[in-house]
Motif scaffolding. Structure first.
Motif, PDB file in Angstrom:
ATOM      1  N   SER A  12    -143.868  52.887  18.285  1.00  0.00           N
ATOM      2  CA  SER A  12    -143.105  52.632  19.502  1.00  0.00           C
ATOM      3  C   SER A  12    -141.817  53.455  19.515  1.00  0.00           C
ATOM      4  O   SER A  12    -141.223  53.736  18.468  1.00  0.00           O
ATOM      5  CB  SER A  12    -142.769  51.142  19.610  1.00  0.00           C
ATOM      6  N   GLN A  13    -141.389  53.815  20.709  1.00  0.00           N
ATOM      7  CA  GLN A  13    -140.159  54.604  20.845  1.00  0.00           C
ATOM      8  C   GLN A  13    -138.913  53.774  20.553  1.00  0.00           C
ATOM      9  O   GLN A  13    -137.832  54.321  20.354  1.00  0.00           O
ATOM     10  CB  GLN A  13    -140.072  55.178  22.259  1.00  0.00           C
ATOM     11  N   PHE A  14    -139.067  52.464  20.517  1.00  0.00           N
ATOM     12  CA  PHE A  14    -137.929  51.591  20.244  1.00  0.00           C
ATOM     13  C   PHE A  14    -137.746  51.317  18.752  1.00  0.00           C
ATOM     14  O   PHE A  14    -136.790  50.650  18.361  1.00  0.00           O
ATOM     15  CB  PHE A  14    -138.104  50.260  20.981  1.00  0.00           C
ATOM     16  N   VAL A  15    -138.658  51.810  17.924  1.00  0.00           N
ATOM     17  CA  VAL A  15    -138.593  51.549  16.485  1.00  0.00           C
ATOM     18  C   VAL A  15    -137.590  52.492  15.841  1.00  0.00           C
ATOM     19  O   VAL A  15    -137.614  53.709  16.073  1.00  0.00           O
ATOM     20  CB  VAL A  15    -139.985  51.715  15.841  1.00  0.00           C
ATOM     21  N   GLU A  16    -136.731  51.931  15.018  1.00  0.00           N
ATOM     22  CA  GLU A  16    -135.779  52.731  14.256  1.00  0.00           C
ATOM     23  C   GLU A  16    -136.318  52.974  12.845  1.00  0.00           C
ATOM     24  O   GLU A  16    -137.185  52.254  12.356  1.00  0.00           O
ATOM     25  CB  GLU A  16    -134.427  52.018  14.197  1.00  0.00           C
ATOM     26  N   GLU A  17    -135.768  53.983  12.192  1.00  0.00           N
ATOM     27  CA  GLU A  17    -136.285  54.386  10.885  1.00  0.00           C
ATOM     28  C   GLU A  17    -136.095  53.298   9.836  1.00  0.00           C
ATOM     29  O   GLU A  17    -136.980  53.056   9.012  1.00  0.00           O
ATOM     30  CB  GLU A  17    -135.585  55.672  10.435  1.00  0.00           C
ATOM     31  N   ASP A  18    -134.957  52.612   9.851  1.00  0.00           N
ATOM     32  CA  ASP A  18    -134.724  51.582   8.846  1.00  0.00           C
ATOM     33  C   ASP A  18    -135.664  50.392   9.028  1.00  0.00           C
ATOM     34  O   ASP A  18    -136.079  49.759   8.051  1.00  0.00           O
ATOM     35  CB  ASP A  18    -133.265  51.126   8.888  1.00  0.00           C
ATOM     36  N   LYS A  19    -136.031  50.074  10.278  1.00  0.00           N
ATOM     37  CA  LYS A  19    -136.974  48.984  10.519  1.00  0.00           C
ATOM     38  C   LYS A  19    -138.360  49.342   9.991  1.00  0.00           C
ATOM     39  O   LYS A  19    -139.044  48.515   9.379  1.00  0.00           O
ATOM     40  CB  LYS A  19    -137.048  48.688  12.019  1.00  0.00           C
ATOM     41  N   LEU A  20    -138.763  50.574  10.211  1.00  0.00           N
ATOM     42  CA  LEU A  20    -140.074  51.010   9.733  1.00  0.00           C
ATOM     43  C   LEU A  20    -140.100  51.097   8.208  1.00  0.00           C
ATOM     44  O   LEU A  20    -141.096  50.750   7.565  1.00  0.00           O
ATOM     45  CB  LEU A  20    -140.415  52.363  10.352  1.00  0.00           C
ATOM     46  N   ARG A  21    -139.003  51.536   7.642  1.00  0.00           N
ATOM     47  CA  ARG A  21    -138.931  51.616   6.181  1.00  0.00           C
ATOM     48  C   ARG A  21    -138.997  50.218   5.561  1.00  0.00           C
ATOM     49  O   ARG A  21    -139.634  50.013   4.525  1.00  0.00           O
ATOM     50  CB  ARG A  21    -137.635  52.319   5.768  1.00  0.00           C
ATOM     51  N   LYS A  22    -138.340  49.272   6.175  1.00  0.00           N
ATOM     52  CA  LYS A  22    -138.355  47.906   5.654  1.00  0.00           C
ATOM     53  C   LYS A  22    -139.751  47.310   5.705  1.00  0.00           C
ATOM     54  O   LYS A  22    -140.165  46.575   4.802  1.00  0.00           O
ATOM     55  CB  LYS A  22    -137.378  47.050   6.457  1.00  0.00           C
TER      56      LYS A  22
END
Length: 261
Positions: A12-22
């Protein structure tokens, strides 16, 4: 070599890198993560290939407004593999009847041949096979491509091209031997006996073992006591005969009185 890299698409375009990494760090230690928001994809490299295999379980996982698509990427090639690929050539249109030794004779005209290997399959339409040849340097590979491409072998023209893979360094399979395998003869089966005979012999043997284990000072067994008590009861039931063979005591007393007179 197992790969430690996974590719995540449909991000999703709303996903940030730190959220995906977590999210993916729960499965193992992450070495690197590169998120491309415009392409809706992310490349994650784990420290261990086993953790990358676990990350495939997140395929189809709902994350924000999309379901993630996770797939494994091939492991990156090292410098040695890249160098071996650069000096390897692929040979197509190899007749199925051609052996590896015949191919070696053909490529004896080229210089710097290091190793050769026949492919395991053939083309379904033409029935022709393929092979790989590795040279000692990329220069010898280029010379062989220019010299031997199109050479006729058993009515077929070989087609040489730069290879995209390297020849495996594994050991060649052992040639089949004509020695017969040792066959172990089956054990002869014991003759079958009647179950009753076997059960009787087992009960007798167990009885002998119990008798041997009993000490001489041990009290008699229950069956001996029951036999003795039964015999006693049988003896008590039979009438005791009085002295002199008389039927009862009264007759015996009368006989004593008559003797006095």
């Amino acid at each position: 070599m197992a790969s430690a890299i996974v590719k995540v698409t449909n991000v999703s375009q709303f996903v940030e890198e730190d959220k995906l990494r977590k999210l993916f760090a729960h499965l193992g230690e992450i070495k690197s993560l590169a998120l491309k928001t415009s392409a809706h994809e992310c490349t994650i490299e784990y420290v261990k290939p086993s953790d990358a295999l676990l990350a495939l379980q997140l395929d189809g996982e709902p994350f924000y407004d999309r379901a993630l698509a996770v797939e494994s990427l091939p492991a990156p090639l090292d410098e040695d593999q890249l160098a071996r690929i650069a000096r390897t050539a692929r040979i197509d249109n190899v007749p199925a009847s051609v052996t590896l030794e015949q191919l070696r004779q053909v490529f004896a005209q080229a210089d710097g041949v290091r190793r050769m290997r026949l492919g395991n399959g053939t083309d379904e339409t033409t029935g022709l096979g393929y092979a790989y040849v590795e040279f000692t340097s990329p220069e010898f590979q280029k010379r062989a491509l220019a010299k031997l491409d199109g050479m006729a072998v058993e009515g077929e023209r070989l087609k040489l091209s730069p290879s995209r893979i390297a020849i495996s360094k594994g050991k060649a399979p052992r040639p089949p031997t004509d020695e017969p395998k040792s066959i172990q003869s089956p054990r002869p089966r014991a003759p079958s006996h009647d179950r009753r005979t076997r059960s009787r012999s087992r009960s007798r043997s167990r009885g002998h073992v119990r008798d041997r284990l009993r000490s001489p000072d041990a009290p008699p067994r229950r069956d001996d006591d029951s036999r003795r008590s039964g015999a006693t009861r049988r003896r008590s039931r039979s009438p005791r005969s009085p002295a002199g063979g008389y039927e009862d005591d009264r007759e015996y007393e009368r006989s004593k009185r008559s003797r006095k007179f």
